[in-house]
Motif scaffolding. Sequence first.
Motif, short mmCIF file in Angstrom:
data_model
loop_
_atom_site.label_atom_id
_atom_site.label_comp_id
_atom_site.label_asym_id
_atom_site.label_seq_id
_atom_site.Cartn_x
_atom_site.Cartn_y
_atom_site.Cartn_z
N PHE A 76 60.48 19.68 23.05
CA PHE A 76 61.34 20.09 24.17
C PHE A 76 62.67 20.64 23.65
O PHE A 76 63.25 20.10 22.70
CB PHE A 76 61.67 18.88 25.05
CG PHE A 76 60.62 18.55 26.09
CD1 PHE A 76 60.56 19.28 27.27
CD2 PHE A 76 59.72 17.51 25.89
CE1 PHE A 76 59.61 18.97 28.23
CE2 PHE A 76 58.77 17.20 26.85
CZ PHE A 76 58.71 17.93 28.02
N ARG A 119 53.45 13.68 23.99
CA ARG A 119 54.78 14.29 23.81
C ARG A 119 55.25 14.15 22.37
O ARG A 119 55.87 15.04 21.81
CB ARG A 119 55.79 13.65 24.77
CG ARG A 119 55.67 14.13 26.20
CD ARG A 119 56.93 13.82 26.98
NE ARG A 119 57.19 12.40 27.08
CZ ARG A 119 56.68 11.62 28.01
NH1 ARG A 119 55.89 12.13 28.94
NH2 ARG A 119 56.96 10.34 28.05
N ALA A 120 54.95 12.95 21.81
CA ALA A 120 55.43 12.69 20.45
C ALA A 120 54.73 13.55 19.42
O ALA A 120 55.29 13.82 18.36
CB ALA A 120 55.22 11.21 20.12
N PRO A 140 61.87 12.34 16.49
CA PRO A 140 60.46 12.28 16.86
C PRO A 140 59.59 12.03 15.63
O PRO A 140 59.62 12.83 14.70
CB PRO A 140 60.17 13.66 17.46
CG PRO A 140 61.37 14.49 17.21
CD PRO A 140 62.36 13.73 16.40
N MET A 185 56.09 14.89 31.96
CA MET A 185 57.20 14.04 32.36
C MET A 185 57.39 13.99 33.87
O MET A 185 58.23 13.23 34.35
CB MET A 185 58.50 14.52 31.70
CG MET A 185 58.42 14.38 30.19
SD MET A 185 59.99 14.68 29.40
CE MET A 185 60.91 13.26 29.91
N ASN A 226 52.96 9.47 26.39
CA ASN A 226 54.04 9.34 25.39
C ASN A 226 53.58 9.91 24.05
O ASN A 226 54.32 10.60 23.36
CB ASN A 226 54.43 7.87 25.21
CG ASN A 226 55.16 7.31 26.42
OD1 ASN A 226 55.70 8.05 27.23
ND2 ASN A 226 55.16 5.99 26.56
N ARG A 227 52.37 9.54 23.69
CA ARG A 227 51.82 9.99 22.41
C ARG A 227 51.66 11.51 22.39
O ARG A 227 51.94 12.16 21.39
CB ARG A 227 50.48 9.28 22.17
CG ARG A 227 49.83 9.64 20.88
CD ARG A 227 48.86 8.60 20.37
NE ARG A 227 48.27 9.05 19.13
CZ ARG A 227 48.90 9.09 17.96
NH1 ARG A 227 50.15 8.67 17.87
NH2 ARG A 227 48.30 9.53 16.86
N LEU A 235 58.84 20.47 33.00
CA LEU A 235 58.71 19.02 32.84
C LEU A 235 57.30 18.55 33.18
O LEU A 235 56.77 17.61 32.59
CB LEU A 235 59.74 18.28 33.72
CG LEU A 235 61.21 18.45 33.26
CD1 LEU A 235 62.18 17.98 34.34
CD2 LEU A 235 61.46 17.71 31.96
#
Lengths: 383, 215
Positions: free
Chosen positions: B87, B81-82, B107, B54, B78-79, B49
């Motif tokens: 995950f 991860r996107a 996503p 995260m 956020n960007r 994580l």
Amino acid sequence: MNTLSLILKEIAHRKWNALLALLAITAAVALYVGFAMLGAAAERETVILMRDLGYNLRIIPRETDETAFYERGYAVDTIPQEYVRRFAGKQGISYRHLRASLKERIRIGDADVLLVGVTTEVHPAGAKERPMAQAYDVPPGHVVAGFHAARRLGLEDGATVEIAGASFVVDRCLLESGTEEDVTLYGNLDDVQRILGKEGRINEIQALECLCVNPKVDTLDKLRAELIAIMPEAKVIKMRDIAEARQRQRFTTQSHLAVTLDAAIVGCGLWIAVLALLNVRERRCEIGILRALGYGSARIAALFLGKAALLGALGACIGFAAGTLLSLRVGPGIFQVTAQAIVPMYGLLAQAVVVAPVFAAACSVAPTALAVTQDPAHVLRDA
Amino acid sequence: MIRLENVTKTYRTRRGPVNALDNVSIEVARGEFVVVRGPSGCGKSTLLLMIGGMLRPSSGAVLLDDADVYALSQRERNRLRATRVGFVFQMFHLVPYLTVIENVLLPNARAVGRDRALALLEQLGLADRALHRPGELSAGEKQRAALARALIHRPAIVLADEPTGNLDPENAAGVFGHLADYHKSGGTVVVVTHGGDGDVHADRVICLRAGCIEA
């Protein structure tokens, strides 16, 4: 996938949560609409019923002696009839339904009666209002007879009566009221002035106090100040019992409705908030995974607030229909005097469509804040 | 590509602080397949994580391509991860009210498109399940759907947390096979697991015990 699609699919999936939330919003809106419609009906009914208690203000010549006035029941002194016209068109004053009259006790045969000459009412605000129940419109050459006066003079509807050598047609005989009205003969003011030899004169203006002011405040000083400005030749007597009963009843009706409605709306709000909270708890993993996929706080919040707003808009329409139908069904049975005035208030639909989504969203703010601030790592690690 | 420098993560509990990771330093090169193995509670999920942006470390730094992940703003993470991270979780975490293809498209759906999603599902043997909801799938199918969701936007890194923990050996082998295929196409994979079933595909196995890397 856009936010609206996600919201719609979630609503379709968790039907019971959405249905219960919709029910809460519908109930809140229906109550609001119902209370507004029935509240307005209750107020109209109360206004009519309380107004029919009668005039509660008596404007008499300033020099009138109160002892003699109360002993006789009318003022001996007179003022010019045209003074009553001074009230016409006066905005923002506390006097309504002004009726000029000339009263005097006379003897007809072997019966003492109170002869009262009346004119049509003067409306200060300019708008034509429905006349008071006691505002008998007596055409020239006619009289309206009080219950005992009619019995003692042997009068009935359509009969004629001789007064001071002139003949008058009895328009109608009134039911027994238990007041001075029972021994009264109402005539046209011009006729009565002629009979009493007081042409162009009156000895009283009856009026109704406007209830635009705070009902907890004694308004007599205000009434007197207004009268001095308009008619310094007169003074006002307030029939406090009638005035206060009227004020109290209207105030009670309004406060009762307001308190009940507030309690109901708060109850519905809590219901919506609890359902939103349950929804957030049920969707903890979903929120976590959306975070992991890069969804930001605004988008997560939009999922919950958007859902609340959408249900709010739907609930507004259903609630308006339900509240209106309910009011139209039960209202006329409760408010019989003003039943025909109970009609759909479409302005409330526009209000509800704007306010209900905001209300539902506001009730969901705290659960949404929990959703946004929950630690996704905690959820994803432990799930 | 991925670099953890002296990372420590301390959880505050009622019974006092607990160190999930204790001064851990790891480097994973671009295109590497790394398995982090260790018993339950050794800090594997915490590590994953953290790499995914995260979970902020109590101390130390997590760098992706030399950029400190936790120096980025929330919006930038956020960007990240996107766009760059995929995950996969043991519990699949599919959104229950969406179909398989809708889950896969969650996503960055606009960027990838439905055709790419259908192709990926075909590749993972889920083409005939595209319009099914997660509740209608077997555990193996759910994990393949979750894998498709992790791969749909062609991330640079796939982070998989016990991806085979709920699967039978056949499905587990299938999932590792798909991760290996992704690795062969140039992707970086970090898998944490308590078993040894992914070792055969790994370029490197890191053992973690009580928050520390075993020598």
